[in-house]
Design a protein around this motif. Structure first.
Motif, PDB file in Angstrom:
ATOM      1  N   ASP A  47       0.442  10.998  -0.872  1.00 54.12           N
ATOM      2  CA  ASP A  47       1.639  12.117  -0.560  1.00 54.12           C
ATOM      3  C   ASP A  47       2.176  12.924  -1.485  1.00 54.12           C
ATOM      4  O   ASP A  47       2.366  14.005  -1.186  1.00 54.12           O
ATOM      5  CB  ASP A  47       2.717  11.105   0.113  1.00 54.12           C
ATOM      6  CG  ASP A  47       3.680  11.751   1.007  1.00 54.12           C
ATOM      7  OD1 ASP A  47       3.208  12.811   1.587  1.00 54.12           O
ATOM      8  OD2 ASP A  47       4.984  11.605   0.803  1.00 54.12           O
ATOM      9  N   ALA A  48       2.171  12.540  -2.675  1.00 50.98           N
ATOM     10  CA  ALA A  48       2.553  13.287  -3.711  1.00 50.98           C
ATOM     11  C   ALA A  48       1.588  14.437  -4.418  1.00 50.98           C
ATOM     12  O   ALA A  48       1.801  15.304  -5.106  1.00 50.98           O
ATOM     13  CB  ALA A  48       2.997  12.576  -5.214  1.00 50.98           C
ATOM     14  N   HIS A  49       0.193  14.337  -3.812  1.00 51.17           N
ATOM     15  CA  HIS A  49      -0.669  15.295  -4.280  1.00 51.17           C
ATOM     16  C   HIS A  49      -1.586  15.713  -3.242  1.00 51.17           C
ATOM     17  O   HIS A  49      -2.783  15.729  -3.090  1.00 51.17           O
ATOM     18  CB  HIS A  49      -1.532  14.381  -5.455  1.00 51.17           C
ATOM     19  CG  HIS A  49      -0.833  13.933  -6.536  1.00 51.17           C
ATOM     20  ND1 HIS A  49      -0.428  14.778  -7.532  1.00 51.17           N
ATOM     21  CD2 HIS A  49      -0.636  12.669  -6.806  1.00 51.17           C
ATOM     22  CE1 HIS A  49       0.308  14.013  -8.629  1.00 51.17           C
ATOM     23  NE2 HIS A  49       0.167  12.797  -8.034  1.00 51.17           N
ATOM     24  N   PRO A  50      -1.022  16.294  -2.062  1.00 52.25           N
ATOM     25  CA  PRO A  50      -1.865  16.663  -1.211  1.00 52.25           C
ATOM     26  C   PRO A  50      -2.767  17.635  -1.406  1.00 52.25           C
ATOM     27  O   PRO A  50      -4.057  17.775  -0.710  1.00 52.25           O
ATOM     28  CB  PRO A  50      -0.788  17.108   0.106  1.00 52.25           C
ATOM     29  CG  PRO A  50       0.226  17.501  -0.976  1.00 52.25           C
ATOM     30  CD  PRO A  50       0.189  16.598  -1.993  1.00 52.25           C
ATOM     31  N   TRP A  65       0.841  -1.256  -0.028  1.00 50.61           N
ATOM     32  CA  TRP A  65       0.069   0.090   0.011  1.00 50.61           C
ATOM     33  C   TRP A  65       0.974   1.453  -0.032  1.00 50.61           C
ATOM     34  O   TRP A  65       0.748   2.191  -0.788  1.00 50.61           O
ATOM     35  CB  TRP A  65      -1.001   0.011   1.295  1.00 50.61           C
ATOM     36  CG  TRP A  65      -1.838   1.151   1.138  1.00 50.61           C
ATOM     37  CD1 TRP A  65      -1.748   2.378   1.853  1.00 50.61           C
ATOM     38  CD2 TRP A  65      -2.919   1.272   0.339  1.00 50.61           C
ATOM     39  NE1 TRP A  65      -2.645   3.117   1.684  1.00 50.61           N
ATOM     40  CE2 TRP A  65      -3.564   2.592   0.580  1.00 50.61           C
ATOM     41  CE3 TRP A  65      -3.733   0.543  -0.442  1.00 50.61           C
ATOM     42  CZ2 TRP A  65      -4.987   3.080   0.024  1.00 50.61           C
ATOM     43  CZ3 TRP A  65      -4.827   1.002  -1.299  1.00 50.61           C
ATOM     44  CH2 TRP A  65      -5.527   2.268  -0.747  1.00 50.61           C
ATOM     45  N   MET A  66       2.068   1.438   0.844  1.00 52.17           N
ATOM     46  CA  MET A  66       2.603   2.600   0.818  1.00 52.17           C
ATOM     47  C   MET A  66       3.462   2.883  -0.276  1.00 52.17           C
ATOM     48  O   MET A  66       3.458   4.036  -0.724  1.00 52.17           O
ATOM     49  CB  MET A  66       3.584   2.678   2.144  1.00 52.17           C
ATOM     50  CG  MET A  66       2.901   2.572   3.709  1.00 52.17           C
ATOM     51  SD  MET A  66       1.596   3.942   3.728  1.00 52.17           S
ATOM     52  CE  MET A  66       2.708   5.184   4.583  1.00 52.17           C
ATOM     53  N   ASP A  67       3.959   1.864  -0.880  1.00 54.86           N
ATOM     54  CA  ASP A  67       4.783   2.288  -1.890  1.00 54.86           C
ATOM     55  C   ASP A  67       4.003   2.263  -3.342  1.00 54.86           C
ATOM     56  O   ASP A  67       4.142   3.011  -4.182  1.00 54.86           O
ATOM     57  CB  ASP A  67       5.678   1.028  -2.317  1.00 54.86           C
ATOM     58  CG  ASP A  67       6.877   0.999  -1.273  1.00 54.86           C
ATOM     59  OD1 ASP A  67       7.200   1.829  -0.833  1.00 54.86           O
ATOM     60  OD2 ASP A  67       7.379  -0.425  -1.078  1.00 54.86           O
ATOM     61  N   GLN A  68       2.942   1.540  -3.393  1.00 55.79           N
ATOM     62  CA  GLN A  68       2.105   1.574  -4.649  1.00 55.79           C
ATOM     63  C   GLN A  68       1.165   2.680  -4.695  1.00 55.79           C
ATOM     64  O   GLN A  68       0.676   3.212  -5.709  1.00 55.79           O
ATOM     65  CB  GLN A  68       1.343   0.271  -4.975  1.00 55.79           C
ATOM     66  CG  GLN A  68       2.260  -0.820  -5.281  1.00 55.79           C
ATOM     67  CD  GLN A  68       1.524  -1.997  -5.600  1.00 55.79           C
ATOM     68  OE1 GLN A  68       0.530  -2.190  -5.753  1.00 55.79           O
ATOM     69  NE2 GLN A  68       2.414  -3.164  -6.012  1.00 55.79           N
ATOM     70  N   ILE A  69       0.490   3.205  -3.668  1.00 62.15           N
ATOM     71  CA  ILE A  69      -0.749   3.921  -3.358  1.00 62.15           C
ATOM     72  C   ILE A  69      -0.540   4.952  -2.562  1.00 62.15           C
ATOM     73  O   ILE A  69      -0.619   6.354  -3.058  1.00 62.15           O
ATOM     74  CB  ILE A  69      -2.047   3.207  -2.858  1.00 62.15           C
ATOM     75  CG1 ILE A  69      -2.211   1.985  -3.639  1.00 62.15           C
ATOM     76  CG2 ILE A  69      -2.999   4.126  -2.903  1.00 62.15           C
ATOM     77  CD1 ILE A  69      -2.689   2.307  -5.067  1.00 62.15           C
ATOM     78  N   TYR A  70       0.068   4.920  -1.587  1.00 61.76           N
ATOM     79  CA  TYR A  70       0.151   6.100  -0.446  1.00 61.76           C
ATOM     80  C   TYR A  70       1.121   7.041  -1.074  1.00 61.76           C
ATOM     81  O   TYR A  70       0.907   8.314  -1.195  1.00 61.76           O
ATOM     82  CB  TYR A  70       0.605   5.882   0.924  1.00 61.76           C
ATOM     83  CG  TYR A  70       0.401   6.939   1.964  1.00 61.76           C
ATOM     84  CD1 TYR A  70      -0.677   7.071   2.504  1.00 61.76           C
ATOM     85  CD2 TYR A  70       1.530   7.774   1.885  1.00 61.76           C
ATOM     86  CE1 TYR A  70      -0.867   8.356   3.402  1.00 61.76           C
ATOM     87  CE2 TYR A  70       1.322   8.907   2.908  1.00 61.76           C
ATOM     88  CZ  TYR A  70       0.082   9.232   3.614  1.00 61.76           C
ATOM     89  OH  TYR A  70       0.073  10.053   4.363  1.00 61.76           O
ATOM     90  N   LEU A 127       0.366  12.521   6.079  1.00 59.75           N
ATOM     91  CA  LEU A 127      -0.691  13.438   5.708  1.00 59.75           C
ATOM     92  C   LEU A 127      -1.578  13.882   6.852  1.00 59.75           C
ATOM     93  O   LEU A 127      -2.241  14.872   7.003  1.00 59.75           O
ATOM     94  CB  LEU A 127      -1.522  13.191   4.485  1.00 59.75           C
ATOM     95  CG  LEU A 127      -0.391  13.671   3.227  1.00 59.75           C
ATOM     96  CD1 LEU A 127      -1.400  13.310   1.926  1.00 59.75           C
ATOM     97  CD2 LEU A 127       0.078  15.064   3.158  1.00 59.75           C
ATOM     98  N   SER A 128      -1.828  12.708   7.659  1.00 62.08           N
ATOM     99  CA  SER A 128      -2.672  12.999   8.879  1.00 62.08           C
ATOM    100  C   SER A 128      -2.296  13.900  10.036  1.00 62.08           C
ATOM    101  O   SER A 128      -2.876  14.383  10.729  1.00 62.08           O
ATOM    102  CB  SER A 128      -2.781  11.758   9.511  1.00 62.08           C
ATOM    103  OG  SER A 128      -1.560  11.129  10.231  1.00 62.08           O
ATOM    104  N   GLU A 129      -0.550  14.159  10.091  1.00 60.34           N
ATOM    105  CA  GLU A 129      -0.104  15.030  10.971  1.00 60.34           C
ATOM    106  C   GLU A 129      -0.269  16.530  10.387  1.00 60.34           C
ATOM    107  O   GLU A 129      -0.279  17.428  11.235  1.00 60.34           O
ATOM    108  CB  GLU A 129       1.035  14.602  11.273  1.00 60.34           C
ATOM    109  CG  GLU A 129       1.350  13.262  11.872  1.00 60.34           C
ATOM    110  CD  GLU A 129       2.561  12.655  11.868  1.00 60.34           C
ATOM    111  OE1 GLU A 129       3.461  13.344  11.696  1.00 60.34           O
ATOM    112  OE2 GLU A 129       2.760  11.256  12.357  1.00 60.34           O
ATOM    113  N   GLN A 130      -0.396  16.596   9.060  1.00 62.09           N
ATOM    114  CA  GLN A 130      -0.531  18.067   8.466  1.00 62.09           C
ATOM    115  C   GLN A 130      -1.774  18.819   8.389  1.00 62.09           C
ATOM    116  O   GLN A 130      -2.720  17.733   8.643  1.00 62.09           O
ATOM    117  CB  GLN A 130       0.065  17.921   6.889  1.00 62.09           C
ATOM    118  CG  GLN A 130       1.578  17.648   6.972  1.00 62.09           C
ATOM    119  CD  GLN A 130       1.768  17.409   5.147  1.00 62.09           C
ATOM    120  OE1 GLN A 130       1.136  18.022   4.324  1.00 62.09           O
ATOM    121  NE2 GLN A 130       2.947  17.069   4.834  1.00 62.09           N
TER     122      GLN A 130
END
Length: 83
Positions: free
Chosen positions: A59-62, A49-54, A74-77
């Motif tokens: 993360d790349a498009h907040p 999940w983290m490598d393929q999606i997150y 992103l949960s912390e931003q």
């Protein structure tokens, strides 16, 4: 014509129910007939999940996120902001 793409790991029965519910929500919210809605469900193994999606999609498009995830960086931003 609304097209919904969902990336997740789940059983086929759950995918079908989710697609039905998403389609119903879109028709209610946007006023389209159900024939106008399509739903794609792509499976991802949880360990990938983290490598393929997150990282590449979340993360790349907040700035494009309509709803931030409650996990990962992103949960912390921007805590306290309505997403």
């Amino acid at each position: 014509m609304p097209h919904i793409a969902v990336t997740m790991h789940s059983a086929d029965a759950e995918k079908a129910e989710l697609a039905d519910r998403l389609s119903a929500a879109v028709t209610r919210t946007l006023g389209y007939g159900s024939e106008a809605v399509s739903v794609l469900v792509e499976d991802v193994v949880p360990s990938q999940w983290m490598d393929q999606i997150y990282r590449p999609q979340i993360d790349a498009h907040p700035g494009r996120l309509v709803k931030r995830p409650g996990y990962g960086p992103l949960s912390e931003q921007n805590e306290g902001e309505h997403s």
